[in-house]
Design an enzyme around this catalytic site. Sequence first.
Site, short mmCIF file in Angstrom:
data_model
loop_
_atom_site.label_atom_id
_atom_site.label_comp_id
_atom_site.label_asym_id
_atom_site.label_seq_id
_atom_site.Cartn_x
_atom_site.Cartn_y
_atom_site.Cartn_z
N ASP A 12 42.91 36.83 28.53
CA ASP A 12 43.13 36.22 29.79
C ASP A 12 44.45 36.68 30.37
O ASP A 12 45.52 36.18 29.94
CB ASP A 12 42.86 34.65 29.53
CG ASP A 12 43.46 33.77 30.67
OD1 ASP A 12 43.53 34.31 32.06
OD2 ASP A 12 43.44 32.68 30.64
N LYS A 74 50.65 38.50 39.11
CA LYS A 74 48.97 38.86 39.43
C LYS A 74 48.70 38.54 40.83
O LYS A 74 47.76 39.27 41.18
CB LYS A 74 48.32 37.60 38.60
CG LYS A 74 46.86 37.85 38.71
CD LYS A 74 46.27 36.83 37.63
CE LYS A 74 44.72 36.71 37.63
NZ LYS A 74 44.20 35.94 36.66
N GLU A 151 36.73 35.59 35.52
CA GLU A 151 37.16 34.39 34.73
C GLU A 151 36.16 33.36 34.55
O GLU A 151 35.88 32.75 33.45
CB GLU A 151 38.31 34.18 35.27
CG GLU A 151 39.73 35.10 34.97
CD GLU A 151 40.73 34.95 35.81
OE1 GLU A 151 40.75 33.70 36.61
OE2 GLU A 151 41.81 35.53 35.67
N ASP A 174 37.45 26.88 38.78
CA ASP A 174 38.51 27.42 37.98
C ASP A 174 39.87 27.49 39.00
O ASP A 174 40.01 28.34 39.69
CB ASP A 174 38.36 28.99 37.48
CG ASP A 174 39.20 29.64 36.87
OD1 ASP A 174 40.54 28.81 36.64
OD2 ASP A 174 38.94 30.69 36.38
#
Length: 614
Positions: A12, A74, A151, A174
Site C-alpha cells: 500500500d 502521491k 485500493e 476509502d
Amino acid sequence: MTSYARPIVGIDLGTTNSAVAYINNGKPEIIPSPQGQRIIPSVVMIGLDGKVHVGETARAAQIAMPDRVVAAVKRKMGSTEPVTMAGQQFLPQEISAMILRELKSYVDAKFGPGEKEAVITVPAYFTDEQRRATKQAGELAGFIVERIINEPTAAAMAFGLERLEEDKHILVYDLGGGTFDVSIVEMMSGILEVKASAGNNHLGGEDFDWRLAEWLADKIRKAHGVNPMKDLRAKSLLKEQAERIKKELSTVDKVEIHLPLVTMKDDQPVGLSTTITRREFVALIDDLLAETIDCVRQVLADAGLTPGDIHDVLLVGGSTRIPRVRELITEFFKKEPRCDIHPDEAVALGAAVQAGLKAGILADSGMVVTDVAPFSLGIAVVGNYNGEERSGVFHAIIPRNTTVPVTRTHRFYTAAPGQTEAEIEIYQGEHKLVKHNHFLGKFRLKGIPPNWEESQPIDVTYRYNLNGILEVTAKCVANSKEASLTVHDALQRDSEEAFRQSLDKLQALYDQATAAENETGADDNEDDEDFDDLVQELYDDPAEYTYDKLHHQIKRLLLRVQVFSRDCDELTKRKLKKLEEKLVQTDASGDLEAMQQVIDEVTDALIEFELREE
Ligand code: AMP
C-alpha cells in the site's frame, strides 16, 4: 520460510503512510520494519549527511528542514513536474521509489536479498499516467511489479478472504490522506466482482489539514497583521499542528491550541492561543465530505443499486476516523459501517491477498476477483455536439465501469478525401468534449491508401488490462496489412530512456551517501545520532526540539496501542483505551516531563501485555 521461490508481497503506497504485507499460512500479514513499525510515514528526506531517510525520521524533520523533506508525493504522481528536495530535482515516481526501496529493505530483511515481486495498490480513480508512474516507482525500487490493483478492491479482498461463503454487496468507502475512492463489490461464492468505482484523486485528509491550517493562519493574520503562510517553516508547523488538532478532534469535542512561536514579526515571536470545537472543524470541511457522499450516490447509480441493497459498508483510510464521516455514512445507509477491518492496514493486506492469488499460494481459497475500468476510455472524433458537427468530440470505446480485462474495437472512417494519415488521440473521462477530459497520448497511423471517392475504414482497438493500463492500436482496413502503433509502445519508448536516467540518478544518490558513510567510518547508529544532533541544531528552541521528538514517540506508541488492541481480550482493550486517552491528552498538554513519563509508562505496559500474550 516461504513455500514459494521468489517472494511476492503486497504494498500500500499511501499518500500519508505506506505498508507492505505477505501471505503467511494462508493469511495476509504485515511485514514490519526492523524497529517494529507496521506502517511508515510516506515522507522522504535527504539529510544534511546526503543520506536518504524515509519514514518517521523524515517526518520528524519536516518542520525543521522543510526544503529537505517531501511528503504527500502521491498527489503529484503522473505529473512530469519535478519536486525539489535538498536543492535537487526529482520526478514524483523517483521520490515514491525511495519509499518503496525502504519497504523493500524490510522484505529483504525477512526473506534475504534478491529479486522480489510486488503487487502495488493505487486509488481506483488513478489515471493511466498515475498508474504507470506507480509501476515505474516500483521498478526503480528494484521490485518486479506484477500488478497494480485498486485500493478499494484490495480492501474488499482482505475482507472477503475471511468470508468466502457469504453472498452480499459491500461498499468500500476509502478516504485516505490524499485521495478518495468508493467502490461497490459484489461477493458471491468466493467471486468478488467490482460493480462500479468513483472518486476524487485530490480529496483527503491533507485537504482537511490545509483548511484547518488556513483557519489558524487567519487567526494570526487578524491578530498580528502577518501572514504565516509566507514563511515556509511556519507553514509546515501550522500544517503539522492542524493534523494533530484534527486527529484529536476525532476523540474529543474541543481542543485548546497554544503555539508560542509560529513566526516572527519585527524580530518578535508571533504565536497563537485559541480553541476549536469539533463542530467548527466539521464546518471547515463539510463541503468536502458532502462531495464524498455525492460520489457514493454516483457509484450506487452506476451499479444500479440503492442504499438498502448494500449489506456492509467498509471504512478504509485514516480519515474515516473522523466521527462526522461515520455519522454521514450511518445517516445515508441507515446502518453503522463495519469497524472490523483495520483502516490503515486493510489495503496492504488485500494487496498481499492478490499477491497470494498470483503466486498460487491462495489457489485453494477459490477466490476470484474482477475489477472495472473506473473511467470511460475513448478517442477524439469529428462528431455531433449539441446538434453541431465539430472536431474534438469524445467517443467512448470502453465505457466507465466495464469489467476488465477488456478489449473493444470500434470502426472509424477518415474525415477528408484522399487522406493518407490519421491522428489517433486518446482520452479518458466522461465529458462529451475531449478538451474537458484527460489526454493520455496520441499517435499517427500512416500509410492509408488515398481514396478520393469515399472514406477509409480504420479499426481502433482499446485493450485495458488488469493493471489498469491501456494499449491502443489502429489498423487500416483497406490495405489489409496492419499499419498500427500502440500507445503503450510509444510511451514505453519515451520512458525507457527516462527510466534509465531515473535509475542512474537514484543509484548515484545512494552510492554517494554510502561513500560518505564509508569515508567517515560511521555505522548506522552513530549516523542516526549524528543526524539527531544535526536536526537538533536546526531548532532555535531546544524545548521545541524535545517536544517534536516526544510528540513523534507518542504517535508511534498510539499506533502500537491501536494495533495491539485489535486482537486482545475485552479487559486489556479497556486498559489500552485508557492508555490511549492518556497519551492523547498528555501530548496535547505539551508538558515535556509528563510526555516522557507517559511514554515510559505506556511502553512498559505494552511490553507487559505483549509478554502476557505470548
Ligand atoms: P491513509 O492515507 O489511509 O494513511 O490516511 C492518512 C490520513 O488519515 C491522514 O490525512 C491523517 O491525518 C488521517 N488520520 C489518521 N488518523 C486520524 C484521526 N484519528 N482522525 C482524523 N484523521 C486521521
